[in-house]
Motif scaffolding. Sequence first.
Motif, PDB file in Angstrom:
ATOM      1  N   LEU A   1       0.825  -1.219   0.000  1.00  0.00           N
ATOM      2  CA  LEU A   1       0.000   0.000   0.000  1.00  0.00           C
ATOM      3  C   LEU A   1       0.858   1.268   0.000  1.00  0.00           C
ATOM      4  O   LEU A   1       0.467   2.286  -0.562  1.00  0.00           O
ATOM      5  CB  LEU A   1      -0.933  -0.001   1.217  1.00  0.00           C
ATOM      6  N   ALA A   2       2.017   1.213   0.638  1.00  0.00           N
ATOM      7  CA  ALA A   2       2.825   2.433   0.758  1.00  0.00           C
ATOM      8  C   ALA A   2       3.597   2.730  -0.534  1.00  0.00           C
ATOM      9  O   ALA A   2       3.840   3.887  -0.859  1.00  0.00           O
ATOM     10  CB  ALA A   2       3.798   2.312   1.936  1.00  0.00           C
ATOM     11  N   TYR A   3       3.974   1.681  -1.276  1.00  0.00           N
ATOM     12  CA  TYR A   3       4.830   1.882  -2.450  1.00  0.00           C
ATOM     13  C   TYR A   3       4.227   2.821  -3.496  1.00  0.00           C
ATOM     14  O   TYR A   3       4.900   3.778  -3.908  1.00  0.00           O
ATOM     15  CB  TYR A   3       5.205   0.527  -3.061  1.00  0.00           C
ATOM     16  N   PRO A   4       2.984   2.592  -3.928  1.00  0.00           N
ATOM     17  CA  PRO A   4       2.438   3.507  -4.943  1.00  0.00           C
ATOM     18  C   PRO A   4       2.377   4.955  -4.448  1.00  0.00           C
ATOM     19  O   PRO A   4       2.678   5.875  -5.209  1.00  0.00           O
ATOM     20  CB  PRO A   4       1.018   2.978  -5.188  1.00  0.00           C
ATOM     21  N   LEU A   5       2.031   5.131  -3.182  1.00  0.00           N
ATOM     22  CA  LEU A   5       1.962   6.486  -2.620  1.00  0.00           C
ATOM     23  C   LEU A   5       3.341   7.131  -2.581  1.00  0.00           C
ATOM     24  O   LEU A   5       3.520   8.286  -2.976  1.00  0.00           O
ATOM     25  CB  LEU A   5       1.385   6.434  -1.204  1.00  0.00           C
ATOM     26  N   ALA A   6       4.337   6.365  -2.131  1.00  0.00           N
ATOM     27  CA  ALA A   6       5.695   6.905  -2.033  1.00  0.00           C
ATOM     28  C   ALA A   6       6.222   7.250  -3.421  1.00  0.00           C
ATOM     29  O   ALA A   6       6.825   8.306  -3.630  1.00  0.00           O
ATOM     30  CB  ALA A   6       6.606   5.892  -1.346  1.00  0.00           C
ATOM     31  N   LEU A   7       5.959   6.356  -4.372  1.00  0.00           N
ATOM     32  CA  LEU A   7       6.413   6.576  -5.743  1.00  0.00           C
ATOM     33  C   LEU A   7       5.789   7.846  -6.299  1.00  0.00           C
ATOM     34  O   LEU A   7       6.451   8.689  -6.913  1.00  0.00           O
ATOM     35  CB  LEU A   7       6.014   5.364  -6.599  1.00  0.00           C
ATOM     36  N   PHE A   8       4.492   7.987  -6.068  1.00  0.00           N
ATOM     37  CA  PHE A   8       3.788   9.183  -6.535  1.00  0.00           C
ATOM     38  C   PHE A   8       4.384  10.444  -5.904  1.00  0.00           C
ATOM     39  O   PHE A   8       4.697  11.419  -6.604  1.00  0.00           O
ATOM     40  CB  PHE A   8       2.302   9.064  -6.203  1.00  0.00           C
ATOM     41  N   LEU A   9       4.579  10.407  -4.580  1.00  0.00           N
ATOM     42  CA  LEU A   9       5.080  11.598  -3.883  1.00  0.00           C
ATOM     43  C   LEU A   9       6.518  11.924  -4.308  1.00  0.00           C
ATOM     44  O   LEU A   9       6.901  13.089  -4.386  1.00  0.00           O
ATOM     45  CB  LEU A   9       5.019  11.387  -2.372  1.00  0.00           C
ATOM     46  N   ALA A  10       7.299  10.894  -4.611  1.00  0.00           N
ATOM     47  CA  ALA A  10       8.691  11.133  -4.991  1.00  0.00           C
ATOM     48  C   ALA A  10       8.776  11.747  -6.390  1.00  0.00           C
ATOM     49  O   ALA A  10       9.712  12.471  -6.699  1.00  0.00           O
ATOM     50  CB  ALA A  10       9.473   9.827  -4.936  1.00  0.00           C
TER      51      ALA A  10
END
Lengths: 265, 327
Positions: free
Chosen positions: B119-128
């Motif tokens: 769940l965190a990976y897509p969010l982190a990727l987006f934010l990065a």
Amino acid sequence: MRTHPAGRIARVTLLTVLYLFLLAPIIVVFVESFDDSTFLRFPPEGFTLDAYRQVFANADFRSGVQVSAVTAAVTTLLALLTGVPAALALTRVGFKGRDAVESAFLSPLLVPHIVLGLALLVLFAPIPLTDTYAGLILAHLGVTVPYVVRTVSAALAGADPRAEEAARTLGAGRLTVLRRVTLPAALPGLVSGAVIAFLLSFDETVISLFVSGQNTRPLPVAVLQYVEYRSDPSIAALSVCLVLLSVLAVLVVERSLGLRRSLRS
Amino acid sequence: MSGSVTAPGDAVPVDAPRPSGEPPSGERPAGGLPARGPRPGRTALLLLAPGALALLFTYAMPLVWVVRMALNEPLDGGAIRQTVSFGTFAEVLGDGHYWKVIGQTLQLGLLVTVFTLILAYPLALFLARTTSRWRSLLMALAVAPLLISAVARTFGWMAILGNQGLVNKTLQGLALIDGPLPLANNMTGVVIASVEIYMPFAILAMISGFGRLEPELERAAASLGANRLAVLRRVVLPLTLPGVLTAALLVFVLSLSGYVTPRLIGGGRVFVLATEIYDEAITSLNWPVAAVLSVLLLVLFGVVIVLYQRAQRALERRFTGEKGASR
């Protein structure tokens, strides 16, 4: 890269769902805090501010706020007094074994709080430091110093040491350089370190659970023990108050350094 | 994590301009503080002493004491026999109940880690990668839960997952289910709530580990004919793997030792090492057993960290060819 409209919609949906999941408990707590029920239910059926009144009327919570605030304030002060010099040594003074010392200073971050809590209980009980402000503050000091060392080191590492050399070349004494050049450069790190230390201490539950008692029961412990036996909207109201406190603190950090920079490094 | 901390001294070039009249030396301070005056070693010692003392009394000594306590033996009624033996270890390791607790702890840790990463990976990727002007706000929203009491958020999950909670009420209202789904007072609920509680940590750890992810690389790959999936698999994933690994370590270690969520959402029916340590120490006053369980948890932590460092080194070799430059 050009994004396909369908891909774009899928992406926005995914992100929305993830954000909703992440923020769900906070949203629910916020809504729940205005419910007029005496037990936990969702969705609420009536609107009232009773829960907020109950929070302020609850003696356990009131004394909890006091214990937590005093503990967090003193802990933050002590963490700065011990952590800032350490950060200075780690970034501005070359010495043998610097990396090892740095690891040692950050290593408390790797120890689970449940273990530290028990360990502090075992150490404090015979002295006796359990159920005292001194014990609580000491217990919180261990888990806040590393964060101060980290944020202040990060700020100092980001500042150009040549500014200090320049000041020295221009005739400034060591203390003047520290006061006029080094510390101002580290100020953002100091502020965020202090805020993080305060919030960590204010929010510390598990360690406090072991070393606190009847006379010194911090707010999170009072809340935890309350929730274990009953759950009603007053906890939600209290949580909302705490959320507002955190938001305020985050704004302070964001203004002074940027949350991301202060938490990573 | 000590491994992810940048060494501040590295930022300073070794041959930075130095004030005239100062002898060149390898032990020279990186910064400018003590150009004349006391030797750097003594200055460092003085500056480090208060912090070192604080950590000695609040961290090092307690850990020694708890290990010592683990070598004692419990007597009836909360008394302790002062001895140096592995009797309590033997007692704990010979008891099936504790093995079940350790098993459940590991199970919880693994489940929470896997779901948190997903769940965190897509969010982190987006934010990065995002260049949106809402970036700061979205970043703040993603990590804001971090600064909100875990007790408060766990309470929120009780309101969502309980029998009278949001999910069950909604599903029953829509007549999709007859009775409430068992989402609380069991492992399912603890996993769901824990995933949310550790997600902000994972997002932060991932983003700081995404340092090598440059938009130019993705554009380059695309211009060389790679489709989006190939870019993700061959460029983005390898470059972000160190961040994912750090996040995995952090979440696994945190969830192994979590107390509040298993206690509250588990409703006394989910037994993990943390709840067991508390119960032994506070309810049963059996400090030696609590200490042994603590030592076992620390050993588990040690094993996990060693495995992490191995994985990290393997990654470095495989994807960058660099040696030892761990961040």
